[in-house]
Design a protein around this motif. Sequence first.
Motif, PDB file in Angstrom:
ATOM      1  N   PRO A   1       0.800  -1.236   0.000  1.00  0.00           N
ATOM      2  CA  PRO A   1       0.000   0.000   0.000  1.00  0.00           C
ATOM      3  C   PRO A   1       0.827   1.278   0.000  1.00  0.00           C
ATOM      4  CG  PRO A   1      -0.829  -1.567   1.622  1.00  0.00           C
ATOM      5  CD  PRO A   1       0.486  -2.101   1.145  1.00  0.00           C
ATOM      6  N   GLY A   2       0.307   2.279  -0.687  1.00  0.00           N
ATOM      7  CA  GLY A   2       0.922   3.596  -0.716  1.00  0.00           C
ATOM      8  C   GLY A   2       0.331   4.414  -1.841  1.00  0.00           C
ATOM      9  N   VAL A   3       0.680   5.696  -1.890  1.00  0.00           N
ATOM     10  CA  VAL A   3       0.229   6.547  -2.980  1.00  0.00           C
ATOM     11  C   VAL A   3       1.255   6.469  -4.113  1.00  0.00           C
ATOM     12  CG1 VAL A   3       1.282   8.618  -1.976  1.00  0.00           C
ATOM     13  CG2 VAL A   3      -0.572   8.858  -3.631  1.00  0.00           C
ATOM     14  N   GLU A   4       0.774   6.244  -5.340  1.00  0.00           N
ATOM     15  CA  GLU A   4       1.669   6.106  -6.494  1.00  0.00           C
ATOM     16  C   GLU A   4       1.946   7.463  -7.132  1.00  0.00           C
ATOM     17  OE1 GLU A   4       2.685   5.297 -10.776  1.00  0.00           O
ATOM     18  OE2 GLU A   4       0.899   6.294  -9.969  1.00  0.00           O
ATOM     19  N   HIS A   5       0.936   8.316  -7.269  1.00  0.00           N
ATOM     20  CA  HIS A   5       1.129   9.721  -7.602  1.00  0.00           C
ATOM     21  C   HIS A   5      -0.179  10.470  -7.427  1.00  0.00           C
ATOM     22  CE1 HIS A   5      -0.507   8.866 -11.741  1.00  0.00           C
ATOM     23  NE2 HIS A   5      -0.882  10.130 -11.679  1.00  0.00           N
ATOM     24  N   VAL A   6      -0.063  11.797  -7.320  1.00  0.00           N
ATOM     25  CA  VAL A   6      -1.227  12.679  -7.319  1.00  0.00           C
ATOM     26  C   VAL A   6      -1.087  13.630  -8.497  1.00  0.00           C
ATOM     27  CG1 VAL A   6      -1.475  12.510  -4.809  1.00  0.00           C
ATOM     28  CG2 VAL A   6      -0.180  14.416  -5.795  1.00  0.00           C
ATOM     29  N   ALA A   7      -2.207  14.224  -8.924  1.00  0.00           N
ATOM     30  CA  ALA A   7      -2.160  15.067 -10.114  1.00  0.00           C
ATOM     31  C   ALA A   7      -3.047  16.290  -9.977  1.00  0.00           C
ATOM     32  CB  ALA A   7      -2.592  14.263 -11.352  1.00  0.00           C
ATOM     33  N   VAL A   8      -2.619  17.346 -10.645  1.00  0.00           N
ATOM     34  CA  VAL A   8      -3.431  18.543 -10.814  1.00  0.00           C
ATOM     35  C   VAL A   8      -3.520  18.843 -12.306  1.00  0.00           C
ATOM     36  CG1 VAL A   8      -3.085  19.624  -8.561  1.00  0.00           C
ATOM     37  CG2 VAL A   8      -1.368  19.915 -10.342  1.00  0.00           C
ATOM     38  N   ARG A   9      -4.614  19.479 -12.701  1.00  0.00           N
ATOM     39  CA  ARG A   9      -4.855  19.707 -14.132  1.00  0.00           C
ATOM     40  C   ARG A   9      -4.169  20.972 -14.621  1.00  0.00           C
ATOM     41  NH1 ARG A   9     -10.920  19.977 -16.602  1.00  0.00           N
ATOM     42  NH2 ARG A   9     -11.078  18.046 -15.378  1.00  0.00           N
ATOM     43  N   VAL A  10      -3.683  20.908 -15.840  1.00  0.00           N
ATOM     44  CA  VAL A  10      -3.061  22.046 -16.502  1.00  0.00           C
ATOM     45  C   VAL A  10      -4.095  22.717 -17.403  1.00  0.00           C
ATOM     46  CG1 VAL A  10      -1.263  22.727 -18.143  1.00  0.00           C
ATOM     47  CG2 VAL A  10      -0.794  20.981 -16.443  1.00  0.00           C
ATOM     48  N   ALA A  11      -4.298  24.009 -17.219  1.00  0.00           N
ATOM     49  CA  ALA A  11      -5.228  24.748 -18.063  1.00  0.00           C
ATOM     50  C   ALA A  11      -4.690  24.909 -19.478  1.00  0.00           C
ATOM     51  CB  ALA A  11      -5.509  26.119 -17.451  1.00  0.00           C
ATOM     52  N   ASP A  12      -3.392  25.053 -19.593  1.00  0.00           N
ATOM     53  CA  ASP A  12      -2.756  25.234 -20.895  1.00  0.00           C
ATOM     54  C   ASP A  12      -1.606  24.246 -21.017  1.00  0.00           C
ATOM     55  OD1 ASP A  12      -1.658  26.044 -23.262  1.00  0.00           O
ATOM     56  OD2 ASP A  12      -1.000  28.016 -22.544  1.00  0.00           O
ATOM     57  N   ALA A  13      -1.826  23.164 -21.745  1.00  0.00           N
ATOM     58  CA  ALA A  13      -0.792  22.138 -21.875  1.00  0.00           C
ATOM     59  C   ALA A  13       0.461  22.676 -22.564  1.00  0.00           C
ATOM     60  CB  ALA A  13      -1.336  20.940 -22.648  1.00  0.00           C
ATOM     61  N   ASP A  14       0.330  23.756 -23.329  1.00  0.00           N
ATOM     62  CA  ASP A  14       1.500  24.336 -23.991  1.00  0.00           C
ATOM     63  C   ASP A  14       2.469  24.961 -22.994  1.00  0.00           C
ATOM     64  OD1 ASP A  14       0.565  23.589 -26.480  1.00  0.00           O
ATOM     65  OD2 ASP A  14      -0.484  25.479 -26.832  1.00  0.00           O
ATOM     66  N   ALA A  15       2.027  25.103 -21.735  1.00  0.00           N
ATOM     67  CA  ALA A  15       2.919  25.651 -20.709  1.00  0.00           C
ATOM     68  C   ALA A  15       3.872  24.599 -20.149  1.00  0.00           C
ATOM     69  CB  ALA A  15       2.100  26.258 -19.569  1.00  0.00           C
ATOM     70  N   LEU A  16       3.638  23.311 -20.459  1.00  0.00           N
ATOM     71  CA  LEU A  16       4.466  22.262 -19.876  1.00  0.00           C
ATOM     72  C   LEU A  16       5.952  22.400 -20.207  1.00  0.00           C
ATOM     73  CD1 LEU A  16       2.234  19.069 -20.184  1.00  0.00           C
ATOM     74  CD2 LEU A  16       2.596  20.538 -18.197  1.00  0.00           C
ATOM     75  N   PRO A  17       6.346  22.737 -21.453  1.00  0.00           N
ATOM     76  CA  PRO A  17       7.784  22.888 -21.719  1.00  0.00           C
ATOM     77  C   PRO A  17       8.448  23.940 -20.837  1.00  0.00           C
ATOM     78  CG  PRO A  17       6.595  22.663 -23.780  1.00  0.00           C
ATOM     79  CD  PRO A  17       5.547  22.814 -22.705  1.00  0.00           C
ATOM     80  N   ALA A  18       7.725  25.021 -20.519  1.00  0.00           N
ATOM     81  CA  ALA A  18       8.300  26.041 -19.641  1.00  0.00           C
ATOM     82  C   ALA A  18       8.528  25.478 -18.246  1.00  0.00           C
ATOM     83  CB  ALA A  18       7.385  27.256 -19.578  1.00  0.00           C
ATOM     84  N   TYR A  19       7.598  24.626 -17.780  1.00  0.00           N
ATOM     85  CA  TYR A  19       7.790  23.991 -16.476  1.00  0.00           C
ATOM     86  C   TYR A  19       8.961  23.010 -16.516  1.00  0.00           C
ATOM     87  CZ  TYR A  19       3.407  25.936 -14.704  1.00  0.00           C
ATOM     88  OH  TYR A  19       2.429  26.788 -14.281  1.00  0.00           O
ATOM     89  N   GLU A  20       9.142  22.334 -17.647  1.00  0.00           N
ATOM     90  CA  GLU A  20      10.278  21.423 -17.770  1.00  0.00           C
ATOM     91  C   GLU A  20      11.603  22.180 -17.607  1.00  0.00           C
ATOM     92  OE1 GLU A  20       9.692  19.689 -21.570  1.00  0.00           O
ATOM     93  OE2 GLU A  20       7.917  18.556 -20.977  1.00  0.00           O
ATOM     94  N   GLU A  21      11.678  23.358 -18.212  1.00  0.00           N
ATOM     95  CA  GLU A  21      12.899  24.157 -18.090  1.00  0.00           C
ATOM     96  C   GLU A  21      13.112  24.608 -16.650  1.00  0.00           C
ATOM     97  OE1 GLU A  21      12.925  27.373 -20.848  1.00  0.00           O
ATOM     98  OE2 GLU A  21      12.645  26.095 -22.621  1.00  0.00           O
ATOM     99  N   ARG A  22      12.036  25.014 -16.001  1.00  0.00           N
ATOM    100  CA  ARG A  22      12.152  25.445 -14.602  1.00  0.00           C
ATOM    101  C   ARG A  22      12.581  24.288 -13.705  1.00  0.00           C
ATOM    102  NH1 ARG A  22       6.948  29.129 -12.956  1.00  0.00           N
ATOM    103  NH2 ARG A  22       6.945  30.594 -14.694  1.00  0.00           N
ATOM    104  N   LEU A  23      12.023  23.113 -13.949  1.00  0.00           N
ATOM    105  CA  LEU A  23      12.393  21.948 -13.142  1.00  0.00           C
ATOM    106  C   LEU A  23      13.850  21.566 -13.366  1.00  0.00           C
ATOM    107  CD1 LEU A  23       9.119  19.894 -13.663  1.00  0.00           C
ATOM    108  CD2 LEU A  23       9.891  20.873 -11.494  1.00  0.00           C
TER     109      LEU A  23
END
Length: 302
Positions: free
Chosen positions: A59-81
């Motif tokens: 038992p355990g949590v495998e992952h949690v998620a929140v929704r992205v309003a603009d999926a095109d913003a994901l590359p910018a988050y990748e750079e920040r990460l």
Amino acid sequence: MAGTYKTEHVRLVVPDLDAALGFYEDAFGLARVAREDEWVYLGCGYDENYDLAVREGSPGVEHVAVRVADADALPAYEERLDDADVPWRRTDGAEPGQERGLRLTLPSGLPLELVSVADKSYKHYYETALPGRGGLAPLDLNHHNFHSPDVERDAKLLRDVLDFKASAVIRDWQQGAFLRRGDRHHDVAIFSHAEGPDDRASHHHTGFTVSSVDHMVKLLDRVNDHGIDIEFGIGRHFGGDNVFAYFKAPDGHRIELVTEMTELDDDTPIEYVDDVERAVSAWHGGNLDIPESWLSGSGLAE
């Protein structure tokens, strides 16, 4: 507000899949969305998105998620990460109804996902999108709450890298933080470990929205009729202002029922709270006798 704006889903590993499905479908009223490989996906039924998924294992949590309003913003988050040396990977199309996804790991080890989904339809609460929804089922997933060995480190990564806003901070980031991406008080809450030298995150609870206190009472009656004791509540949190009740599902994972959570403006300043007891209850003046069992979490999946 750019980026994520709602709590989307949680995947949990459970010790007995059949027992878990019996509870979540029959007692809690969730509808089955899909079964893919080892995972069974369940939803509250008002859209085709899943809210909770389970598979059998330790038992355990495998992952949690929140929704992205603009999926095109994901590359910018990748750079920040990358700049913050935070591991991530893409999960596009990996789960039912998911279009694009970005999975990252917070410093404490919590797996968090930013996702865009195919079904963005307006919800009509007098009709259901999925067959099999129970009449007393919750309306939607509300928030994620977890324990962390370093609240400030995890919370400030969410704030500074992923554009969450801090709604409330407990004892100067040492005991807890509530963070939001939309107008609800929190989509993610983080608390320090109650005791011990734990160096990884632990799942504390998943919050589900109910329509009213009456709805909460009726659902609690049904849960109790299935042999589940109510662990904590009914009460009102100071952090979030919502009415709450907690219980542990048969799989050991904690669920909170939530109604009347406050909404905040985008520029509402952070509220600083002295201690956990004050944040937990608005009705006890900081003198709350919190159940010992409520201080424990259910861990991360291996």
